[in-house]
Design a protein around this motif. Structure first.
Motif, mmCIF file in Angstrom:
data_model
loop_
_atom_site.group_PDB
_atom_site.id
_atom_site.type_symbol
_atom_site.label_atom_id
_atom_site.label_comp_id
_atom_site.label_asym_id
_atom_site.label_seq_id
_atom_site.Cartn_x
_atom_site.Cartn_y
_atom_site.Cartn_z
ATOM 1 N N ALA A 408 -4.271 22.728 42.619
ATOM 2 C CA ALA A 408 -5.399 22.556 43.253
ATOM 3 C C ALA A 408 -5.240 22.713 44.764
ATOM 4 N N LEU A 409 -4.006 22.215 45.241
ATOM 5 C CA LEU A 409 -3.755 22.512 46.724
ATOM 6 C C LEU A 409 -3.479 24.021 46.803
ATOM 7 N N ALA A 440 5.435 10.254 47.667
ATOM 8 C CA ALA A 440 6.316 11.429 48.419
ATOM 9 C C ALA A 440 5.832 12.989 47.886
ATOM 10 N N CYS A 441 5.780 12.740 46.465
ATOM 11 C CA CYS A 441 5.626 14.179 46.019
ATOM 12 C C CYS A 441 4.324 14.652 46.521
ATOM 13 N N VAL A 442 3.191 13.770 46.549
ATOM 14 C CA VAL A 442 1.663 14.135 47.174
ATOM 15 C C VAL A 442 2.032 14.854 48.758
ATOM 16 N N LEU A 446 1.305 18.677 49.934
ATOM 17 C CA LEU A 446 0.335 18.893 51.023
ATOM 18 C C LEU A 446 1.222 19.672 52.102
ATOM 19 N N ALA A 447 2.405 19.407 52.317
ATOM 20 C CA ALA A 447 3.128 20.107 53.445
ATOM 21 C C ALA A 447 3.488 21.450 53.009
ATOM 22 N N ARG A 448 3.741 21.671 51.815
ATOM 23 C CA ARG A 448 4.113 23.091 51.212
ATOM 24 C C ARG A 448 3.021 23.808 51.453
ATOM 25 N N PRO A 614 -7.530 20.064 60.231
ATOM 26 C CA PRO A 614 -6.908 20.981 60.633
ATOM 27 C C PRO A 614 -6.587 22.040 59.411
ATOM 28 N N ALA A 615 -6.595 23.261 59.778
ATOM 29 C CA ALA A 615 -6.326 24.240 58.989
ATOM 30 C C ALA A 615 -4.611 24.189 58.646
#
Length: 615
Positions: A408-409, A440-442, A446-448, A614-615
């Motif tokens: 999804a991400l 933490a996994c979520v 998002l960061a990845r 923000p993108a």
């Protein structure tokens, strides 16, 4: 001259040998003691307990021999096994058959071996002594060798018996059942129908609770008590087998049918239930399986009987007859669960589809729910209603959510790069809330993908929270702290909806589709949904109605002040590309107007939705 058995006799002899499970087992002092005694009595350097396999002589015990086996060809012990008679060779070099044997080539001149005979007349091998010089054998020595062979067989039978009797119940075990079932196949008429009956003493949940709360002797007491009762119930001359920790099996006599046997089983079951519930807090069940002799094998009969016993737990009488359709359904579920693990690792089987969430006031698409779909390589399309409940009850629930979340991400990243800013919601199971590092996994996901927390919403059912409320609330608080949205899914179907509304850090309440289906014609449903909407909004939640399929339902929801709607009225779950096209079409003024035009006079509500970020 070597005596040759017929192939059928040899096959039966080998079967008898292999059933004992002696070949290639570790050394045993009980056998070694007899071997040392044989070498001492004969004053010879070599003695062995030799078992004759199809192509080798394997030594269960040996003195003066470094190797553990020799080829069967031209081995004297092989002739003993073939003939079942004592064999003495004063000098191998003077024997026409054995002078060219490997033993003679290695310096062995003398051999004497007594047969190791089973009670049903099969020779397993020999108790043998060997020497490097020719010698004669006295009658006393021959008698002693026979006695030593008898001692070896007594030890074999003792070892075998210990491996076939359950130490707690004192009943024949699963191995003995398999052997006796094999004998039944040989003795009974082909295709004769018989009945196998399995007695299961307690449910898996009861055993789990007992293991945590009771002494270790509880299970032993349950088993020994059941064994005693079963012996008394079936009477003398009948065999009952202890095939698993709390499972027993018996075979009905020839001629027994379901019509003649089931009433008696159900009657005895009522007595067993009364005893088990008062003494052991256990709920026994009975599974009955008809089988055809010569067609069904022992392990398959056990499996079918176990399946029937499990089905019987839910039956009023706690007795169930094997159902092929139920069994096929269970096997399909098991197959799906096994194959789903491979689907998570292999590309091409799993994919996401997206169902739009529409702002009722404006008709604009304000989000999408990511839904998992599975195209099985051999079974074809497997519906989510079939495989998701199976996965959620297994150890694959966490891995499945991780796959969906990442997919999804990844799709979110692609859409944003192409100019589509849309919030996506992902369903989360109870197992995920128990993961100490789930938040933490979520955050790492998002960061990845370089995404803001505001673009993601996680949907959690009330029932998932109720499994372990404290851990669940801690996980939800950590997720909310990230800025990720939270939605209560299937609202109204849980345990304590109103109480948990005020405790959960949720942004959205999704009213379950079961309340929406008949809303255009059911006055009570309308009143209930109106209360849900008002109460949820008063507590600060945005409300989404699921399963909207008619304009009449949408009209009512609009008048009731519901914020969003989701359902087939707008779109079925769409492939990613189709969803993107749908969003583009829905953004056109005419399309947006068409969604809301059916109810003139509606009052647009302010929306507290999160921005694209923000993108």
């Amino acid at each position: 001259m070597k005596t040759i058995e017929c192939p059928l006799q040899e096959a039966r002899r080998l079967d008898a040998l292999h059933k004992l499970n002696l070949l290639d087992t570790p050394p045993s002092e009980a056998f070694d003691r007899i071997t040392r005694m044989a070498a001492s009595l004969f004053g010879l350097p070599i003695a062995a307990v030799s078992l004759t396999d199809s192509d080798r002589q394997w030594f269960k015990s040996r003195v003066g021999v470094e190797y553990s086996s020799i080829p069967r060809l031209r081995a004297p012990c092989g002739q003993v096994a073939d003939s079942g008679a004592l064999l003495v060779i004063p000098d191998l070099l003077l024997d026409d058959y054995f002078r060219d044997s490997p033993l003679a080539a290695s310096g062995i001149r003398y051999y004497a071996g007594a047969p190791l005979m089973t009670l049903d007349g099969h020779c397993l091998g020999a108790m043998c002594v060997l020497g490097t010089e020719p010698r004669q054998t006295t009658p006393q020595e021959m008698a002693a060798l026979r006695d030593l062979a008898s001692m070896v067989m007594a030890q074999i039978e003792l070892t075998h018996a210990l491996g076939r009797i359950d130490a707690v119940s004192g009943l024949p075990n699963r191995t003995q059942f398999i052997d006796d079932f094999h004998d039944l196949q040989l003795d009974a008429a082909p295709h004769e129908q018989r009945l196998a009956v399995m007695i299961n003493l307690a449910t898996p949940e009861q055993l789990g609770h007992a293991a945590r709360a009771m002494k270790s002797s509880y299970l032993d007491d349950l088993v020994t008590g059941a064994a005693k009762w079963l012996r008394e119930a079936i009477g003398p001359g009948r065999t009952i087998y202890h095939v698993a920790t709390v499972q027993f099996v018996l075979l009905a006599p020839a001629g027994a049918t379901l019509d003649t046997w089931l009433p008696g089983i159900e009657s005895r079951m009522q007595t067993a239930l009364a005893i088990a519930k008062t003494r052991y807090v256990a709920t026994p069940s009975v599974g009955v399986v008809p089988f055809d002799v010569g067609v069904d094998d022992s392990l398959n009969v056990l499996r079918k009987a176990r399946s029937a016993a499990h089905d019987a737990i839910a039956c009023p009488s706690h007795v169930a007859v094997y159902s092929q359709s139920e069994d096929a359904l269970y096997q399909r579920r098991f197959t799906l669960l096994n194959d789903f693990s491979a689907a998570l690792e292999n590309t091409g089987q799993l994919r996401l589809v997206f169902q739009p969430r529409v702002d009722i006031a404006t008709g604009e698409c304000c989000g999408a729910e990511a839904l998992l779909r599975w195209n099985h390589p051999t079974l074809g399309v497997v519906g989510p209603a079939e495989f998701i409940p199976i996965v959620e009850r297994s150890g694959l629930a966490q891995a499945a959510t991780a796959w969906v979340l990442d997919a999804a991400l990844r799709r979110q990243r692609t859409w944003r790069d192409e100019g589509l800013f849309i919030d996506v919601s992902v369903n989360v199971s109870a197992a995920n809330l128990m993961e100490p590092d789930f938040a933490a996994c979520v955050a790492a996901g998002l960061a990845r993908h370089g995404l803001p927390a505001s673009c993601l919403e996680l949907e959690i059912t009330e029932s998932a929270i109720m499994e372990q409320p404290q851990k669940a609330h801690a996980a939800l608080a950590a997720i909310a702290a990230l800025g990720v949205g939270l939605a209560i899914d299937d609202f109204g179907t849980g345990y304590s909806s109103l109480a948990y509304l005020q405790k959960m850090p949720a942004d959205v309440v999704k009213i379950d589709q079961s309340f929406i289906r008949e809303i255009d014609s059911d006055v009570r449903q309308q009143a209930l949904v109106s209360v849900m909407i008002t109460l949820s909004q008063d507590l600060g939640h945005r409300v989404v109605a699921e399963g909207v399929e008619t304009m009449a339902a949408l009209d009512f929801l609009r008048k009731a002040g519901c914020d969003e709607a989701q359902g087939y009225l707008f779109a079925r779950p769409l492939e990613a590309a189709s969803f993107q096209a749908w969003c583009a079409a829905a953004r056109a003024p005419a399309a947006a107007a068409a969604v809301v035009a059916a109810a003139p006079g509606y009052a647009p509500r302010s929306r507290s939705a999160r921005g694209p970020g923000p993108a």
